[in-house]
Design a protein around this motif. Structure first.
Motif, short mmCIF file in Angstrom:
data_model
loop_
_atom_site.label_atom_id
_atom_site.label_comp_id
_atom_site.label_asym_id
_atom_site.label_seq_id
_atom_site.Cartn_x
_atom_site.Cartn_y
_atom_site.Cartn_z
N GLU A 21 9.21 -12.45 -6.92
CA GLU A 21 8.03 -12.76 -6.20
C GLU A 21 7.94 -12.13 -4.89
OE1 GLU A 21 6.23 -16.84 -4.00
OE2 GLU A 21 8.00 -16.96 -5.14
N HIS A 22 8.85 -12.10 -4.32
CA HIS A 22 8.54 -11.22 -2.80
C HIS A 22 8.61 -9.76 -3.15
CE1 HIS A 22 9.88 -14.99 -1.38
NE2 HIS A 22 11.08 -15.10 -1.50
N ALA A 23 9.18 -9.20 -4.10
CA ALA A 23 9.16 -7.87 -4.28
C ALA A 23 7.87 -7.40 -4.76
CB ALA A 23 10.23 -7.35 -5.58
N ALA A 24 7.32 -8.35 -5.41
CA ALA A 24 5.73 -7.95 -6.09
C ALA A 24 4.88 -8.28 -5.09
CB ALA A 24 5.24 -9.14 -7.28
N ALA A 25 5.05 -9.05 -4.00
CA ALA A 25 4.12 -8.93 -2.80
C ALA A 25 4.15 -8.00 -2.11
CB ALA A 25 4.56 -10.31 -2.24
N ILE A 26 5.54 -7.36 -1.73
CA ILE A 26 5.72 -6.02 -0.96
C ILE A 26 4.95 -4.99 -1.60
CG2 ILE A 26 7.47 -4.42 -0.02
CD1 ILE A 26 9.35 -7.03 0.26
N ARG A 27 5.20 -4.72 -3.09
CA ARG A 27 4.75 -3.58 -3.76
C ARG A 27 3.28 -3.77 -3.31
NH1 ARG A 27 2.41 -2.22 -8.50
NH2 ARG A 27 3.03 -0.18 -8.96
N ALA A 28 2.50 -4.81 -3.78
CA ALA A 28 1.04 -4.91 -3.71
C ALA A 28 0.37 -4.53 -2.18
CB ALA A 28 0.56 -6.42 -3.91
N GLU A 29 1.36 -4.82 -1.25
CA GLU A 29 0.69 -4.63 0.12
C GLU A 29 0.59 -2.91 0.33
OE1 GLU A 29 -0.57 -5.99 2.60
OE2 GLU A 29 -0.40 -8.19 1.90
N PHE A 30 1.87 -2.44 -0.24
CA PHE A 30 2.11 -1.01 0.00
C PHE A 30 1.14 -0.04 -1.01
CE2 PHE A 30 6.84 -1.47 1.21
CZ PHE A 30 6.40 -1.88 2.52
N VAL A 31 0.91 -0.41 -2.11
CA VAL A 31 -0.06 0.11 -2.94
C VAL A 31 -1.40 0.07 -2.78
CG1 VAL A 31 1.66 0.33 -4.62
CG2 VAL A 31 0.20 -1.19 -5.02
N GLU A 32 -2.04 -0.86 -1.92
CA GLU A 32 -3.23 -1.19 -1.87
C GLU A 32 -4.10 0.13 -1.43
OE1 GLU A 32 -6.48 -4.16 0.62
OE2 GLU A 32 -4.11 -4.37 0.80
N GLY A 33 -4.91 0.62 -2.04
CA GLY A 33 -5.79 1.68 -1.60
C GLY A 33 -5.17 3.06 -2.00
N GLY A 34 -3.75 3.14 -2.45
CA GLY A 34 -3.14 4.18 -2.95
C GLY A 34 -2.72 4.41 -4.16
N PRO A 142 -1.65 4.90 1.94
CA PRO A 142 -2.27 4.70 3.31
C PRO A 142 -1.94 3.50 4.25
CG PRO A 142 -4.05 4.98 1.57
CD PRO A 142 -2.64 4.90 0.77
N ALA A 143 -1.16 2.57 3.51
CA ALA A 143 -0.67 1.47 4.19
C ALA A 143 0.61 1.86 5.15
CB ALA A 143 -0.12 0.24 3.31
N LEU A 144 1.40 3.03 4.60
CA LEU A 144 2.45 3.60 5.28
C LEU A 144 2.08 4.65 6.18
CD1 LEU A 144 5.07 3.83 2.44
CD2 LEU A 144 4.64 1.93 4.16
N ARG A 145 0.62 5.17 6.42
CA ARG A 145 0.44 6.35 7.04
C ARG A 145 0.64 6.25 8.56
NH1 ARG A 145 -4.75 8.27 4.64
NH2 ARG A 145 -3.43 8.60 2.97
N PRO A 146 -0.01 5.16 9.37
CA PRO A 146 0.25 4.90 10.70
C PRO A 146 1.58 5.32 11.43
CG PRO A 146 -1.47 3.34 9.89
CD PRO A 146 -0.81 4.00 8.78
N PRO A 147 2.44 4.45 10.79
CA PRO A 147 3.99 4.57 11.29
C PRO A 147 4.59 5.83 10.92
CG PRO A 147 3.56 2.74 9.23
CD PRO A 147 2.49 3.24 9.65
N ILE A 148 4.18 6.22 9.62
CA ILE A 148 4.95 7.55 9.59
C ILE A 148 4.46 8.84 10.41
CG2 ILE A 148 5.00 9.48 7.65
CD1 ILE A 148 5.66 7.22 5.59
N VAL A 149 2.98 8.83 10.57
CA VAL A 149 2.52 9.63 11.44
C VAL A 149 2.96 9.68 12.81
CG1 VAL A 149 0.47 10.56 12.53
CG2 VAL A 149 0.34 10.08 10.23
#
Length: 211
Positions: A21-34, A142-149
């Motif tokens: 349940e938690h893994a699926a929720a995390i993945r959904a947030e990360f891949v949104e728009g990507g 894109p969800a990871l872009r701001p902290p990575i930049v």
């Protein structure tokens, strides 16, 4: 440009594992728009050496203040393979600071009961652990872009600060600092999905020459 192309050819995804349940929720947030292929969901089963090989980072989600023995085996395997692990413990009583065997305390994320998953916090930790290839994750997610930049800028700023102090001859540090700035800018461009080809290289050289 050769550095960036070499990393592009060696792209490694994020793995999410542990409680489904938690893994699926995390993945959904990360891949949104990507790119959905940039995050693999291997939850609900122990990780194998085959699973971990080729991964950039493992985000392991566990129910409760401590992972199970089976969870610890998966985490230990990933770390033995040289893959960074971020452990998310869901349902930790507020005020408790849990510790997970084999995982750095700075890579343990505690979530109080009823609280939402701290996606921004996880993104920042992934940026720290992904290291040199983090901009390839930012390009696809894109969800990871701001902290990575932000991490890219911090890294190169620190390097140039050290070089500026270490090189005593006036002006001798200029070529090295400029090269580092070019490397930083190209990585930021790659993180935003810009195509890095010979035409873009000419643009960069023109700007440097003018400077």
């Amino acid at each position: 440009l050769k550095e960036l192309r070499a990393v592009e050819e060696d792209f490694r995804p994020i793995l999410v594992a542990g409680a489904p349940e938690h893994a699926a929720a995390i993945r959904a947030e990360f891949v949104e728009g990507g790119d959905a292929d940039a995050v693999r969901d291997l939850s609900g089963k122990p990780l194998s050496a085959y699973d971990v090989d080729g991964a950039r980072v493992v985000v392991f989600a566990a129910d409760g203040p401590q992972p199970s023995e089976e969870d610890e085996k998966s985490v230990r395997l990933a770390i033995r393979k040289g893959v960074g692990v971020i452990c998310v413990l869901v349902g930790v009583p507020e005020g408790e600071v849990p510790s997970v065997p084999y995982v750095l305390d700075t890579d343990v994320v505690a979530v109080a009961p009823g609280e939402p998953l701290p996606i921004e916090d996880l993104a920042e930790r992934i940026a720290d652990r992904a290291d040199e290839a983090s901009y390839q994750l930012a390009k696809r997610l894109p969800a990871l872009r701001p902290p990575i930049v932000e991490q890219i800028i911090k890294k190169f700023s620190l390097q140039n600060g050290v070089l500026g102090v270490a090189i005593f001859v006036p002006g001798a540090d200029f070529p090295v600092l400029t090269l580092n700035q070019i490397r930083m800018v190209l990585r930021i461009a790659a993180a935003h999905g810009e195509e890095l080809d010979n035409e873009r290289a000419v643009e960069v050289l023109t700007v440097v020459a003018a400077g």
